[in-house]
Design an enzyme around this catalytic site. Structure first.
Site, mmCIF file in Angstrom:
data_model
loop_
_atom_site.group_PDB
_atom_site.id
_atom_site.type_symbol
_atom_site.label_atom_id
_atom_site.label_comp_id
_atom_site.label_asym_id
_atom_site.label_seq_id
_atom_site.Cartn_x
_atom_site.Cartn_y
_atom_site.Cartn_z
ATOM 1 N N GLU A 143 -11.179 14.962 30.356
ATOM 2 C CA GLU A 143 -12.391 14.143 30.432
ATOM 3 C C GLU A 143 -13.275 14.576 31.601
ATOM 4 O OE1 GLU A 143 -13.737 9.467 31.133
ATOM 5 O OE2 GLU A 143 -11.749 10.173 31.759
ATOM 6 N N ASP A 178 -16.487 10.512 27.574
ATOM 7 C CA ASP A 178 -16.963 9.235 28.094
ATOM 8 C C ASP A 178 -18.480 9.334 28.203
ATOM 9 O OD1 ASP A 178 -17.787 7.114 29.822
ATOM 10 O OD2 ASP A 178 -15.716 6.916 30.510
ATOM 11 N N GLN A 204 -15.376 7.062 25.026
ATOM 12 C CA GLN A 204 -15.416 5.862 25.861
ATOM 13 C C GLN A 204 -16.870 5.504 26.161
ATOM 14 O OE1 GLN A 204 -12.822 7.313 29.019
ATOM 15 N NE2 GLN A 204 -11.230 5.885 28.385
ATOM 16 N N GLU A 240 -14.463 1.069 28.461
ATOM 17 C CA GLU A 240 -14.106 1.278 29.855
ATOM 18 C C GLU A 240 -15.301 0.900 30.732
ATOM 19 O OE1 GLU A 240 -11.417 4.616 31.898
ATOM 20 O OE2 GLU A 240 -13.500 5.252 31.648
#
Length: 258
Positions: A143, A178, A204, A240
């Site tokens: 990530e 993300d 995310q 998140e």
């Protein structure tokens, strides 16, 4: 329609960690993710997942000394054996929890470390870890994390992640995207998602810039959710974000943005 997973390291923080599983299920979530399960025995978490009919979809490998500011060790020269043992532990937990993917955090490269050496360490660690994950039926993910929230983090952009995935050359290493971090570092989210889609294993979300519920800020998540549907994304979307107040009070976006 996207499937949303509650990130229990961010949501329901008004409750002790083990009580957040029940809260997530009561709020309508069918899956959970979080940073780390290692403070609890795997059988304890497995029992909670079973009791509340939740799917475990993601957690991180051991990330070094979190209390001292470490955020992963994958790219840290000299920590290879520790990384190997951590991956083995993470995969043991993944088997016990029925979790199909594990995030290997790159880490903050110490000042003075040669960046090329860190990259070589990172790729080498991921090659070995992806091979082991594949043998155990788990997908390893990486990530990119923005350098504003975690200065010095080794992996900050999707372009860097693409190069790493190409260098590792394993079917068992993919991208955890993300969109909060991606917007801060790169933007152009629609075209970036389209281009990266073959590599994306997990998504995310959070608002930008405050990292709250996705119904505020500069990112139009309604558009991006429709895009993911159009592209045929079948994975989970991890929530998140940092709730503005109590978690349950901010969940209305799950009705208005999809």
């Amino acid at each position: 329609m996207p499937r949303f997973a509650a990130n229990l390291s961010f949501l329901f923080q008004e409750l002790p960690f083990l009580d957040r599983f029940a809260a997530a299920a009561a709020a309508g979530f069918k899956a959970v993710e979080y940073l780390s399960p290692y403070d609890h025995a795997p059988e304890v978490i497995a029992a909670l997942l079973k009791e509340h009919r939740l799917e475990q979809v993601l957690f991180n490998n051991p990330a070094g000394d979190w209390a001292k500011g470490e955020r992963g060790i994958s790219a840290l020269p000299g920590r290879e054996r520790e990384f190997e043992l951590g991956i083995s532990k993470a995969l043991d937990y993944a088997k016990a929890l029925g979790c199909p993917r594990v995030h290997a955090m790159a880490g903050i490269v110490p000042a003075g470390t040669d960046r090329a050496e860190a990259e070589t360490t990172y790729v080498g660690n991921l090659k070995r870890a992806a091979a082991e994950a594949g043998r155990r039926g788990v997908m390893l993910v990486i990530e990119p994390i923005n350098g504003r929230d975690i200065p010095g983090f080794h992996l900050q952009t999707s372009q860097h992640a693409e190069r790493v995935i190409e260098a590792v050359a394993s079917a068992h290493l993919k991208l955890q995207l993300d969109l909060y971090h991606c917007q801060i570092m790169e933007g152009d989210l629609t075209r970036r998602i389209e281009r990266l889609f073959p590599l994306i294993e997990h998504v995310q979300i959070a608002s930008v810039p405050e990292r709250h519920e996705p119904d505020e800020g500069e990112v139009n998540y309604a558009v991006l959710f429709r895009l993911l549907d159009k592209l045929g994304y079948l994975g989970w979307v991890g929530c998140e974000y940092k709730p503005r107040g109590k978690t349950e009070e901010g969940l209305g976006w799950m009705r208005t943005l999809v």
